[in-house]
Design a protein around this motif. Structure first.
Motif, PDB file in Angstrom:
ATOM      1  N   ASN A  46      35.062 -12.017 -24.339  1.00 35.20           N
ATOM      2  CA  ASN A  46      36.474 -12.030 -24.723  1.00 35.20           C
ATOM      3  C   ASN A  46      36.646 -11.132 -25.943  1.00 35.20           C
ATOM      4  OD1 ASN A  46      37.301 -13.875 -22.745  1.00 35.20           O
ATOM      5  ND2 ASN A  46      36.657 -15.604 -24.003  1.00 35.20           N
ATOM      6  N   ILE A  47      37.651 -10.294 -25.921  1.00 37.15           N
ATOM      7  CA  ILE A  47      37.886  -9.393 -27.052  1.00 37.15           C
ATOM      8  C   ILE A  47      39.293  -9.597 -27.598  1.00 37.15           C
ATOM      9  CG2 ILE A  47      36.218  -7.664 -26.279  1.00 37.15           C
ATOM     10  CD1 ILE A  47      38.507  -6.058 -25.128  1.00 37.15           C
ATOM     11  N   TYR A  48      39.473  -9.283 -28.897  1.00 37.31           N
ATOM     12  CA  TYR A  48      40.769  -9.406 -29.555  1.00 37.31           C
ATOM     13  C   TYR A  48      41.363 -10.802 -29.337  1.00 37.31           C
ATOM     14  CZ  TYR A  48      40.374  -4.315 -29.661  1.00 37.31           C
ATOM     15  OH  TYR A  48      39.934  -3.029 -29.855  1.00 37.31           O
ATOM     16  N   ARG A  49      40.662 -11.827 -29.770  1.00 39.70           N
ATOM     17  CA  ARG A  49      41.143 -13.208 -29.666  1.00 39.70           C
ATOM     18  C   ARG A  49      41.484 -13.574 -28.219  1.00 39.70           C
ATOM     19  NH1 ARG A  49      45.465 -12.696 -34.620  1.00 39.70           N
ATOM     20  NH2 ARG A  49      43.962 -12.162 -36.262  1.00 39.70           N
ATOM     21  N   ALA A  50      40.631 -13.108 -27.313  1.00 40.77           N
ATOM     22  CA  ALA A  50      40.748 -13.434 -25.883  1.00 40.77           C
ATOM     23  C   ALA A  50      41.982 -12.830 -25.233  1.00 40.77           C
ATOM     24  CB  ALA A  50      40.734 -14.948 -25.664  1.00 40.77           C
ATOM     25  N   GLN A  51      42.564 -11.784 -25.861  1.00 42.34           N
ATOM     26  CA  GLN A  51      43.685 -11.088 -25.221  1.00 42.34           C
ATOM     27  C   GLN A  51      43.200 -10.250 -24.037  1.00 42.34           C
ATOM     28  OE1 GLN A  51      46.222 -12.738 -26.353  1.00 42.34           O
ATOM     29  NE2 GLN A  51      47.456 -11.040 -27.119  1.00 42.34           N
ATOM     30  N   GLY A  52      41.954  -9.820 -24.068  1.00 41.32           N
ATOM     31  CA  GLY A  52      41.374  -9.042 -22.985  1.00 41.32           C
ATOM     32  C   GLY A  52      39.935  -9.461 -22.758  1.00 41.32           C
ATOM     33  N   LYS A  53      39.294  -8.818 -21.789  1.00 37.56           N
ATOM     34  CA  LYS A  53      37.900  -9.137 -21.491  1.00 37.56           C
ATOM     35  C   LYS A  53      37.176  -7.835 -21.182  1.00 37.56           C
ATOM     36  CE  LYS A  53      35.533 -13.074 -19.627  1.00 37.56           C
ATOM     37  NZ  LYS A  53      35.673 -14.325 -18.857  1.00 37.56           N
ATOM     38  N   TYR A  54      35.916  -7.763 -21.667  1.00 38.91           N
ATOM     39  CA  TYR A  54      35.140  -6.531 -21.482  1.00 38.91           C
ATOM     40  C   TYR A  54      33.778  -6.857 -20.865  1.00 38.91           C
ATOM     41  CZ  TYR A  54      32.381  -2.405 -22.363  1.00 38.91           C
ATOM     42  OH  TYR A  54      31.548  -1.335 -22.184  1.00 38.91           O
ATOM     43  N   PHE A  55      33.331  -5.952 -19.958  1.00 36.21           N
ATOM     44  CA  PHE A  55      32.057  -6.104 -19.259  1.00 36.21           C
ATOM     45  C   PHE A  55      31.204  -4.844 -19.427  1.00 36.21           C
ATOM     46  CE2 PHE A  55      35.203  -8.690 -17.207  1.00 36.21           C
ATOM     47  CZ  PHE A  55      34.572  -9.844 -16.821  1.00 36.21           C
ATOM     48  N   ASP A  56      29.886  -5.033 -19.403  1.00 40.07           N
ATOM     49  CA  ASP A  56      28.870  -3.979 -19.349  1.00 40.07           C
ATOM     50  C   ASP A  56      28.366  -3.598 -20.736  1.00 40.07           C
ATOM     51  OD1 ASP A  56      28.971  -4.114 -16.623  1.00 40.07           O
ATOM     52  OD2 ASP A  56      30.352  -2.439 -16.422  1.00 40.07           O
ATOM     53  N   GLU A  57      28.258  -2.321 -21.069  1.00 38.11           N
ATOM     54  CA  GLU A  57      27.480  -1.862 -22.218  1.00 38.11           C
ATOM     55  C   GLU A  57      28.332  -1.693 -23.471  1.00 38.11           C
ATOM     56  OE1 GLU A  57      25.694   2.381 -23.124  1.00 38.11           O
ATOM     57  OE2 GLU A  57      24.446   1.370 -21.625  1.00 38.11           O
ATOM     58  N   ILE A  58      27.744  -2.095 -24.643  1.00 41.16           N
ATOM     59  CA  ILE A  58      28.392  -1.906 -25.942  1.00 41.16           C
ATOM     60  C   ILE A  58      27.427  -1.151 -26.856  1.00 41.16           C
ATOM     61  CG2 ILE A  58      29.427  -3.033 -27.950  1.00 41.16           C
ATOM     62  CD1 ILE A  58      29.889  -5.466 -26.244  1.00 41.16           C
ATOM     63  N   GLN A  59      27.989  -0.185 -27.627  1.00 41.18           N
ATOM     64  CA  GLN A  59      27.181   0.583 -28.579  1.00 41.18           C
ATOM     65  C   GLN A  59      27.871   0.565 -29.942  1.00 41.18           C
ATOM     66  OE1 GLN A  59      26.644   4.580 -27.147  1.00 41.18           O
ATOM     67  NE2 GLN A  59      26.298   3.908 -25.042  1.00 41.18           N
ATOM     68  N   LEU A  60      27.055   0.436 -31.011  1.00 41.92           N
ATOM     69  CA  LEU A  60      27.571   0.528 -32.377  1.00 41.92           C
ATOM     70  C   LEU A  60      26.793   1.592 -33.137  1.00 41.92           C
ATOM     71  CD1 LEU A  60      29.255  -0.483 -34.806  1.00 41.92           C
ATOM     72  CD2 LEU A  60      27.421  -2.116 -35.253  1.00 41.92           C
ATOM     73  N   SER A  61      27.539   2.554 -33.749  1.00 42.38           N
ATOM     74  CA  SER A  61      26.927   3.605 -34.568  1.00 42.38           C
ATOM     75  C   SER A  61      27.998   4.165 -35.486  1.00 42.38           C
ATOM     76  CB  SER A  61      26.343   4.716 -33.672  1.00 42.38           C
ATOM     77  OG  SER A  61      27.401   5.428 -33.051  1.00 42.38           O
ATOM     78  N   LYS A  75      33.900  -1.946 -18.063  1.00 43.89           N
ATOM     79  CA  LYS A  75      35.126  -2.409 -17.432  1.00 43.89           C
ATOM     80  C   LYS A  75      35.928  -3.257 -18.408  1.00 43.89           C
ATOM     81  CE  LYS A  75      34.589  -5.535 -14.277  1.00 43.89           C
ATOM     82  NZ  LYS A  75      34.225  -6.190 -12.997  1.00 43.89           N
ATOM     83  N   LEU A  76      37.228  -2.911 -18.566  1.00 47.86           N
ATOM     84  CA  LEU A  76      38.134  -3.655 -19.438  1.00 47.86           C
ATOM     85  C   LEU A  76      39.187  -4.341 -18.571  1.00 47.86           C
ATOM     86  CD1 LEU A  76      39.279  -4.334 -22.295  1.00 47.86           C
ATOM     87  CD2 LEU A  76      40.593  -2.211 -22.123  1.00 47.86           C
ATOM     88  N   GLU A  77      39.337  -5.650 -18.764  1.00 45.23           N
ATOM     89  CA  GLU A  77      40.331  -6.401 -18.002  1.00 45.23           C
ATOM     90  C   GLU A  77      41.442  -6.871 -18.931  1.00 45.23           C
ATOM     91  OE1 GLU A  77      38.419  -9.617 -15.995  1.00 45.23           O
ATOM     92  OE2 GLU A  77      37.461  -8.313 -14.493  1.00 45.23           O
ATOM     93  N   TYR A  78      42.697  -6.698 -18.468  1.00 48.77           N
ATOM     94  CA  TYR A  78      43.867  -7.181 -19.210  1.00 48.77           C
ATOM     95  C   TYR A  78      44.889  -7.644 -18.186  1.00 48.77           C
ATOM     96  CZ  TYR A  78      48.185  -7.077 -21.956  1.00 48.77           C
ATOM     97  OH  TYR A  78      49.376  -7.407 -22.539  1.00 48.77           O
ATOM     98  N   LEU A  79      45.347  -8.888 -18.314  1.00 46.73           N
ATOM     99  CA  LEU A  79      46.221  -9.495 -17.303  1.00 46.73           C
ATOM    100  C   LEU A  79      45.564  -9.334 -15.933  1.00 46.73           C
ATOM    101  CD1 LEU A  79      49.669  -8.340 -18.753  1.00 46.73           C
ATOM    102  CD2 LEU A  79      48.571 -10.584 -19.005  1.00 46.73           C
ATOM    103  N   SER A  80      46.261  -8.721 -14.956  1.00 47.05           N
ATOM    104  CA  SER A  80      45.641  -8.546 -13.637  1.00 47.05           C
ATOM    105  C   SER A  80      45.117  -7.130 -13.437  1.00 47.05           C
ATOM    106  CB  SER A  80      46.644  -8.882 -12.532  1.00 47.05           C
ATOM    107  OG  SER A  80      47.735  -7.979 -12.532  1.00 47.05           O
TER     108      SER A  80
END
Length: 396
Positions: free
Chosen positions: A22-37, A46-51
């Motif tokens: 869950n991202i941004y206080r569960a406003q959306g949902k994200y799947f797969d790879e994350i990178q920080l640099s 994949k980013l999901e928001y509403l339908s």
């Protein structure tokens, strides 16, 4: 675990759980790879928001928003509660602002596909919990609807102000065009409803070289039929048709009802009470008027002609009339002559036309074997002429 990244920053690379984050206080949902640099928090997945689902190789997460260039965008139809249509695209630019609860999806190359491929949008869309809106050109088979603000439902879309263009069979010419109409198009019922937004609302029929000012327009898509005007209009109202043919001097008439076929490009108008042509008023017998391509009006039969429109000296009945322009017509018809004893006699006038001074003149003959009684003592044979601005006939 934080590790040294390729840009010498301290960061990480990791996968989300199978059910995503869950991202941004569960406003959306994200799947797969994350990178920080030092390049920020980025993703590939994949980013999901509403339908909706947005798939991208390069997703950039900011504290207040997310930007991504998608390889695939899909919006699933929602039929309960607040409805959403089915919509798809490939390469788009998405700007997601979770704390404003809005996602903007911008076209990059291909058009958006709506309603299982029945319609495409050449423009952009905006997704909110309150519904889907958009702007641009909605394309349906041979038709295009243009608006700055569309509102989409599961099976239909609306616009408060829109322009409609229906192309001719060759797709290059325009068969029908409307401006400034409130629009409702139902893809399930295959019906389009358009309503006037005021005096600037009109439709243009280029194949017929006419424009029409209407209060309502009904488009039956499968039958390729347009109903112009409100068929339940109150007495005295109607739609005004004006010829834009360069040789017809803005010939016009008002019709209570009108149907336009996109198959043969013919206007079938009904409830036409009169035409004002030159100095004459022409009354169609049945009120039915047919206009073909290039502003050709079919011959009127059984019409009545009153001349002139000021003095109203003369009337022709059972007339056959060819209307050529607002200042020109030709006809034949019957004339009722009253003799000195007020007896009525019928004369056929074989030529009724408009002269160079836009005055109606007519010529008829007393046929062989017939006699016209002028009074109890005088009979007449020969020809007669009528000038619309003169009360008396000329006998020769």
């Amino acid at each position: 675990t934080l590790r040294l990244q390729d840009d010498y920053s301290l960061g990480f690379q990791r996968e989300t759980p199978k059910d995503g984050f869950n991202i941004y206080r569960a406003q959306g949902k994200y799947f797969d790879e994350i990178q920080l640099s030092h390049k920020g928090i980025k993703g590939s997945g994949k980013l999901e928001y509403l339908s909706s689902t947005s798939v991208a190789y390069n997703i950039l997460f900011f504290p207040d928003s997310t930007n991504l260039h998608t390889q695939q965008f899909n919006l699933l139809a929602v039929r309960e509660g607040i409805e959403f249509p089915e919509a798809n695209n490939t390469t788009t630019y998405v700007h997601y602002q979770p704390y404003y609860d809005v996602m903007n999806i911008y076209k990059k190359q291909s058009e958006f596909s709506f309603y299982n491929g029945q319609v495409t949008l050449d423009g952009d869309i905006e997704l909110r919990p309150t519904g889907l809106t958009g702007n641009g050109i909605m394309k349906l088979d041979k038709a295009e609807v243009t608006s700055n603000f569309f509102m989409y439902n599961t099976v239909f879309f609306n616009a408060d102000t829109a322009d409609l263009v229906v192309h001719a069979d060759d797709l290059e010419g325009i068969a029908f065009e409307s401006k400034n109409l409130r629009t409702h198009i139902d893809l399930e019922e295959k019906i389009g409803m358009f309503y006037s937004n005021g005096s600037e609302s009109y439709v243009r029929l280029p194949e017929n070289q006419y424009i029409c000012y209407i209060d309502k327009l009904n488009w039956q898509m499968d039958e390729e039929l347009l109903t112009l005007g409100d068929q339940l209009a109150f007495e005295g109202s109607g739609s005004e048709f004006i010829s834009i043919h360069p040789h017809q001097d803005s010939l016009s008439f008002i019709a209570k009802t009108a149907i336009y076929s996109l198959k043969d490009y013919i206007i079938h108008a009904g409830g036409v009470e009169e035409f004002a042509i030159a100095d004459a008023i022409i009354y169609p017998d049945s009120g039915i008027v047919t206009v073909e391509k290039n502003a050709v009006m079919q011959t009127l039969y059984g019409a009545k002609i009153l001349v002139d429109d000021l003095t109203e000296y003369h009337t022709f009945t059972n007339a056959t009339v060819d209307i050529k322009s607002a200042n020109n017509y030709t006809a034949t018809g019957d004339y009722t002559y009253k003799d000195a004893m007020n007896n009525k006699q019928h004369i056929f006038f074989k030529e009724i036309r408009v002269n160079e001074d836009t005055i109606t003149i007519a010529r008829g003959d007393v046929e062989n074997g017939k006699i016209l009684h002028i009074d109890s003592k005088f009979d007449f044979k020969g020809s007669l002429e009528i000038f619309s601005d003169r009360r008396n006939l000329t006998f020769d």
